[in-house]
Design an enzyme around this catalytic site. Structure first.
Site, short mmCIF file in Angstrom:
data_model
loop_
_atom_site.label_atom_id
_atom_site.label_comp_id
_atom_site.label_asym_id
_atom_site.label_seq_id
_atom_site.Cartn_x
_atom_site.Cartn_y
_atom_site.Cartn_z
N SER A 81 -9.71 -0.46 7.47
CA SER A 81 -9.21 -0.36 6.10
C SER A 81 -8.51 -1.59 5.54
O SER A 81 -8.18 -1.61 4.35
CB SER A 81 -8.27 0.83 5.97
OG SER A 81 -9.04 1.99 5.82
N LYS B 261 0.85 -1.19 0.00
CA LYS B 261 0.00 0.00 0.00
C LYS B 261 0.88 1.24 0.00
O LYS B 261 1.95 1.25 0.62
CB LYS B 261 -0.88 -0.03 1.26
CG LYS B 261 -1.92 1.08 1.33
CD LYS B 261 -2.76 0.98 2.61
CE LYS B 261 -3.87 2.00 2.67
NZ LYS B 261 -4.64 1.93 3.94
N SER C 124 -9.70 1.88 3.20
CA SER C 124 -8.86 2.61 2.29
C SER C 124 -7.88 1.74 1.51
O SER C 124 -7.37 2.18 0.48
CB SER C 124 -8.07 3.67 3.06
OG SER C 124 -7.20 3.06 4.01
N1 GLN Z 1 -13.11 4.02 6.72
C1 GLN Z 1 -12.40 4.50 7.86
C2 GLN Z 1 -12.06 5.95 7.68
O1 GLN Z 1 -12.47 6.50 6.72
C3 GLN Z 1 -11.20 3.66 8.13
C4 GLN Z 1 -9.98 4.08 7.43
C5 GLN Z 1 -8.79 3.26 7.79
O2 GLN Z 1 -8.88 2.24 8.47
N2 GLN Z 1 -7.65 3.75 7.38
O3 GLN Z 1 -11.40 6.55 8.46
#
Ligand code: GLN
Length: 489
Positions: free
Chosen positions: A176, A77, A152
């Protein structure tokens, strides 16, 4: 070798047994990337040194050297600093940032012999649930290109699902890793907070961020997590707990295991198809000898509000470093110079950050400002503590918990992006694990009527990743996905 079907473990063994070389395997994945990345946008940067690195791994292997995962490719990532390779965090502000060092976990995987295929697409600074906030264009779901891959870590999930990598690294601040794994029909684990070093990972919310693997199988996730875990002197929040050989110890005999079903996770908001998939997984686990027990986590409805106060507060502080002075993007002042320092910052940050990141910096700055701190940030920290206690109490009645990952499978691209609240509510079942610091895994459990994957989440108490791998393996065996992603036809 079929990139869509072969597991990481099979690749490791195939390279060891001289069935194929690392260079051959790496080329097969690069071909698949070449074929599909234009449609899926799973990679931001493809490593043009991948074949050379694989050839080097082959040389080491020939000499009887090379680590536990020698020659096996992996996608990373774009949150992880990679020495000499651009690291964007999905943002414009770091569009051209080339780190002078690598994250500890990247170093460890390289030491284990893994070969980087490149850097995957993601929501900007990992803020999002759909990979739509990336400054490099939206990512797509290999099961149906009109749907989001989740986020994400959407690029990392899509890459594995589409055979563009046998495994990938993700980060999980509020879901995420688990949510995109669920949306793309693969396995993703967020380990216990402190299991894995955060050194060299672009910081979003430091008390919540953890890195973890995304793979086709549960055993693969165990293997990669083993290679990346453990104490790191450069991250004082890492734990000195020994790292078990999870993969070797996987046991599919669940006799006597108590599985907690948190009743707040099975409310009306859960879509029937998702509920049916989770129910099927529960049946499979029961057949392997486990017993279920209802548990209660009454503060569940507070998880999203606490999470969005804590993560935005920490993000507002962490992202203060992108000021256009030290590194990263700087607005063009050649035609109209800045009047003062404030204007210099405003123009750089105003042009460099996307809308979602700005929203969060503003929210977090507000929650931390004097006069509001006690009402918002401090209160959120207090309720977070209570939530943790509820989990610890619930784990007195059970060894693991099973739940949905999200209320529904992947949603259509651009369907929710204009409604942030709706998007945030998507995180109801995943954020608690980060707030409490416990490990969680998402394992495929079936499909929706429109042929999109649905995952099931397993949670365990701190440092009990083994239980996740055991239960996950049983579900995997009982509900194995045999279909290949429909979007790739
Ligand atoms: N969907 C969550 C957010 O928008 C989680 C994001 C993540 O785990 N990086 O913050």
């Amino acid at each position: 070798m079929d990139v869509l079907k072969t597991s990481l473990k099979e690749i490791r063994d195939g390279i060891r047994g001289k069935k194929f070389s690392s260079a051959e395997v790496t080329k097969a994945y690069l071909n698949q990337i070449e074929k599909w990345n234009g449609k899926l946008n799973a990679y931001i940067t493809v490593n043009d040194q991948a074949v050379a690195a694989a050839a080097k791994a082959d040389e080491l292997i020939a000499k009887g050297e090379g680590g536990a995962l020698a020659g096996v490719p992996i996608a990373i990532k774009d949150m992880f600093c990679t020495k000499g390779m651009r690291t964007t965090a999905g943002s414009k502000i770091l569009e051209n940032f080339v780190p002078p060092y690598s994250a500890t976990v990247v170093e460890r995987l390289e030491k284990a012999g893994m070969v980087s295929l490149g850097k995957t697409n993601q929501d900007e600074f990992a803020m999002g649930s759909s990979s739509e906030t990336s400054a490099f264009g939206v990512g797509r779901n290999p099961w149906n290109l009109d749907y989001v891959p989740g986020g994400s870590s959407g690029g990392s999930a899509a890459a594995v699902a589409a055979g563009m990598a046998p495994a990938s690294l993700g980060t999980d601040t509020g879901g995420s890793i688990r949510q995109p794994a669920s949306f793309c029909g693969i396995v993703g684990i967020k380990p216990t907070y402190g299991r894995v070093s955060r050194y060299g990972i672009v910081a979003f919310a430091s008390s919540l961020d953890q890195a973890g693997p995304m793979t086709k199988t549960v055993a693969d996730a165990a293997l990669v997590l083993e290679a990346m875990s453990g104490r790191d002197p450069r991250d004082s929040t890492t734990s000195a707990q020994p790292v078990p050989q999870w993969e070797q110890k996987i046991s599919k005999n669940l006799k006597g295991l108590k599985v907690g079903l948190p009743k707040e996770y099975f409310s009306d908001r859960l879509q029937p198809e998702t509920r049916a998939a989770v129910d099927r997984a529960i049946e499979v686990v029961k057949k392997a000898g486990a017993e279920t027990v209802e548990v209660s986590l009454p503060l569940t409805e507070m998880a999203v509000p606490i999470y969005y106060l804590v993560c935005t507060s920490e993000a507002s502080s962490n992202l203060a470093r992108y000021d256009g002075v030290r590194f990263g993007f700087r607005a063009d002042f050649s035609k109209k110079p800045a009047e003062d320092l404030a204007e210099f910052y405003c123009r750089t940050r105003g042009e460099g950050f996307g809308g979602e990141v700005k929203r969060r910096i503003i929210l977090g700055t507000y929650a931390l400002s004097s006069g509001y701190y006690d009402a918002y940030y401090k209160k959120a920290c207090q309720v977070r503590r209570l939530l943790r206690q509820q989990f610890l109490d619930a784990f007195k009645q059970c060894d693991v918990m099973m739940s949905p990952v999200t209320t529904s499978p992947a949603f259509k691209l651009f369907e929710r992006i204009s409604d942030p609240l709706e998007m945030y509510l998507n995180d109801i079942y995943t954020t608690s694990a980060n707030l409490v610091g416990i490990p969680g895994i998402s394992v495929p459990a079936g499909f929706s009527g429109n042929k999109l994957p649905i995952g099931v989440q397993i949670l365990a108490s701190h440092f009990n990743e083994q239980a996740l791998f055991n239960v996950g393996s049983v579900i995997e065996e009982g509900l194995a996905i045999k279909e290949l992603p429909h979007g790739l036809q």
